[in-house]
Motif scaffolding. Structure first.
Motif, short mmCIF file in Angstrom:
data_model
loop_
_atom_site.label_atom_id
_atom_site.label_comp_id
_atom_site.label_asym_id
_atom_site.label_seq_id
_atom_site.Cartn_x
_atom_site.Cartn_y
_atom_site.Cartn_z
N VAL A 101 -13.22 -2.29 -0.32
CA VAL A 101 -13.24 -2.55 1.12
C VAL A 101 -12.80 -1.29 1.85
N SER A 102 -13.71 -0.73 2.64
CA SER A 102 -13.43 0.52 3.34
C SER A 102 -14.01 0.45 4.75
N VAL A 103 -13.54 -0.54 5.50
CA VAL A 103 -13.94 -0.70 6.90
C VAL A 103 -12.76 -0.29 7.78
N HIS A 104 -12.84 -0.51 9.10
CA HIS A 104 -11.72 -0.20 9.97
C HIS A 104 -10.49 -1.01 9.55
N THR A 105 -9.32 -0.47 9.78
CA THR A 105 -8.08 -1.06 9.28
C THR A 105 -7.92 -2.51 9.71
N GLY A 106 -8.29 -2.83 10.93
CA GLY A 106 -8.13 -4.19 11.41
C GLY A 106 -8.99 -5.20 10.69
N GLY A 107 -10.00 -4.74 9.96
CA GLY A 107 -10.87 -5.65 9.22
C GLY A 107 -10.53 -5.79 7.75
N HIS A 108 -9.54 -5.06 7.26
CA HIS A 108 -9.23 -5.07 5.83
C HIS A 108 -8.89 -6.47 5.32
N ALA A 109 -7.94 -7.12 5.98
CA ALA A 109 -7.42 -8.39 5.46
C ALA A 109 -8.50 -9.47 5.45
N ALA A 110 -9.23 -9.61 6.54
CA ALA A 110 -10.24 -10.67 6.62
C ALA A 110 -11.35 -10.46 5.60
N LEU A 111 -11.79 -9.21 5.43
CA LEU A 111 -12.87 -8.95 4.49
C LEU A 111 -12.38 -9.12 3.05
N ALA A 112 -11.12 -8.76 2.80
CA ALA A 112 -10.55 -8.98 1.47
C ALA A 112 -10.49 -10.47 1.14
N ARG A 113 -10.07 -11.28 2.10
CA ARG A 113 -10.02 -12.73 1.87
C ARG A 113 -11.42 -13.30 1.64
N ALA A 114 -12.41 -12.81 2.38
CA ALA A 114 -13.78 -13.26 2.19
C ALA A 114 -14.28 -12.92 0.79
N ALA A 115 -13.94 -11.72 0.32
CA ALA A 115 -14.35 -11.31 -1.03
C ALA A 115 -13.69 -12.20 -2.08
N LEU A 116 -12.41 -12.46 -1.92
CA LEU A 116 -11.69 -13.31 -2.88
C LEU A 116 -12.26 -14.73 -2.89
N ALA A 117 -12.58 -15.23 -1.70
CA ALA A 117 -13.16 -16.58 -1.61
C ALA A 117 -14.52 -16.64 -2.30
N ALA A 118 -15.23 -15.51 -2.35
CA ALA A 118 -16.53 -15.45 -3.01
C ALA A 118 -16.39 -15.18 -4.52
N GLY A 119 -15.16 -15.14 -5.01
CA GLY A 119 -14.93 -14.92 -6.43
C GLY A 119 -14.93 -13.48 -6.87
N LYS A 120 -14.80 -12.55 -5.92
CA LYS A 120 -14.80 -11.12 -6.26
C LYS A 120 -13.37 -10.58 -6.28
N HIS A 121 -13.11 -9.63 -7.14
CA HIS A 121 -11.88 -8.85 -7.09
C HIS A 121 -12.03 -7.84 -5.94
N ALA A 122 -10.89 -7.36 -5.42
CA ALA A 122 -10.98 -6.48 -4.24
C ALA A 122 -9.99 -5.33 -4.32
N LEU A 123 -10.51 -4.12 -4.22
CA LEU A 123 -9.73 -2.91 -4.01
C LEU A 123 -9.87 -2.58 -2.53
N VAL A 124 -8.76 -2.56 -1.80
CA VAL A 124 -8.80 -2.47 -0.34
C VAL A 124 -8.15 -1.18 0.11
N GLU A 125 -8.85 -0.43 0.95
CA GLU A 125 -8.25 0.80 1.48
C GLU A 125 -6.92 0.49 2.16
N LYS A 126 -6.05 1.46 2.14
CA LYS A 126 -4.73 1.28 2.74
C LYS A 126 -4.83 1.27 4.26
N PRO A 127 -3.95 0.53 4.94
CA PRO A 127 -3.10 -0.51 4.38
C PRO A 127 -3.88 -1.80 4.15
N LEU A 128 -3.36 -2.66 3.29
CA LEU A 128 -4.05 -3.91 2.98
C LEU A 128 -4.27 -4.76 4.23
N ALA A 129 -3.32 -4.71 5.15
CA ALA A 129 -3.38 -5.50 6.38
C ALA A 129 -2.62 -4.75 7.46
#
Length: 327
Positions: A71-99
């Motif tokens: 996940v390498s979008v704008h910082t404000g989108g990290h948490a929501a996109l990470a949760r969407a990935a997890l809900a879809a059954g994907k593991h997630a490496l998220v650019e800093k900061p996580l949220a």
């Protein structure tokens, strides 16, 4: 999980192109899909780096040839996109900061536990060996008892339209560059850390802080002086100052893959310069993530450090609001 973990790219950022994708190409994992807000940009990235372009993030997350995402979008989108990935059954490496807050970061980690998937904040700089060398010298008594840590990360002024000037996208100097000196303190000092005071610098053109400073104290009374900003000549360094000497690392947070760091060890009667090996800390961070995906690494401590960092960001933000601002 197969050795060749299949990676989907969520966000076609500069850091993805410059650092993450070259690290991925050197790993046993492979890029299988690419998505961005702009489908045309995703197609350009796919043509350049490989993988199949997706029309949008949702389409990529629905693909069965993606095991994990970066996940390498704008910082404000990290948490929501990470949760969407997890809900879809994907593991997630998220650019800093996580949220952007501790509460949002805790929600992401809880979602990972519920899904039985790995989520990891890409705290890449700690995977460079220069930091272990510095910590080893402190542990061996090279500078005596540690008294103060001073750390700074700052960059020259950004273009007016840069997304890091927008609060609604998770912008601001604290989240972007303040992250680094804060995590240097967490790396070297004895937790928990407390915020003694903080200040921030603003610019009337923007609704985020463009700089700031914070004073922290660890459990043993050691102080940490942190400085960060968007309005400075470039600096990326920290100093460990002890009772009998000090250790200085320049280019501490963002060294190029081929850069050989020079550690400066000052004592009363001499100065020693040590040239350390070049390393690609993105390769190290990606390697840790892939090991966790394969079940070979427990990231519980990493998650705890992630939340400790976000809690300090919350505290610095609150303290600087009480102190006031300068323009």
């Amino acid at each position: 999980m197969p050795e060749d973990v299949r990676i989907g790219l969520l966000g076609c950022s500069s850091i993805a192109a410059r650092r993450f994708l070259p690290a991925l190409a050197a790993s046993p994992a492979r890029l299988t899909a690419v998505a961005a807000r702009d489908a045309g940009r995703a197609a350009e990235f796919a043509a350049r780096f490989g993988g199949t372009p997706a029309r949008d993030y949702r389409e990529l997350l629905e693909r069965d040839d993606v095991d994990a995402v970066y996940v390498s979008v704008h910082t404000g989108g990290h948490a929501a996109l990470a949760r969407a990935a997890l809900a879809a059954g994907k593991h997630a490496l998220v650019e800093k900061p996580l949220a952007t807050t501790e509460a949002d970061g805790a929600a992401v980690l809880a979602a990972a536990r519920a899904a039985g998937r790995v989520v990891m904040e890409n705290r890449m700089f700690v995977h460079h060996g220069q930091h272990a060398t510095a910590a080893g010298l402190v542990a061996d008594g090279a500078i005596g008892e540690l008294r103060v840590l001073s750390a700074a990360m700052a960059i020259p002024p950004l273009p007016a339209g840069d997304i890091r000037h927008r609060a609604d996208l998770g912008g601001g100097a604290l989240l972007d560059v303040g992250y680094y000196p804060l995590h240097a303190a967490l790396l070297h000092l004895a937790g928990p850390l407390a915020v003694v005071g903080a200040t921030r610098q603003t610019d009337p053109r923007y609704d985020v802080e463009v700089g700031g400073a914070a004073l922290l104290r660890d459990a043993t009374g050691v102080a940490a002086h942190l400085t960060y900003g968007f309005t400075h000549a470039y600096r990326s360094s920290y100093e460990l100052w002890g009772e009998r000497g000090r250790i200085v690392l320049e280019r501490a947070f963002t060294p190029a893959a081929g850069w050989q760091p020079v550690l400066r060890l000052e004592r009363q009667d001499r100065v020693e310069l040590r040239t350390l090996p070049a390393e690609d800390h993105f390769v190290g961070a990606l390697g840790e993530f892939l090991a966790a995906v394969r079940g070979e690494r427990d990231l519980a401590a990493h998650g705890e450090r992630t939340l400790a960092g976000l809690a300090l960001i919350d505290a610095i933000r609150a303290a600087s609001a009480r102190t006031g601002v300068s323009e």
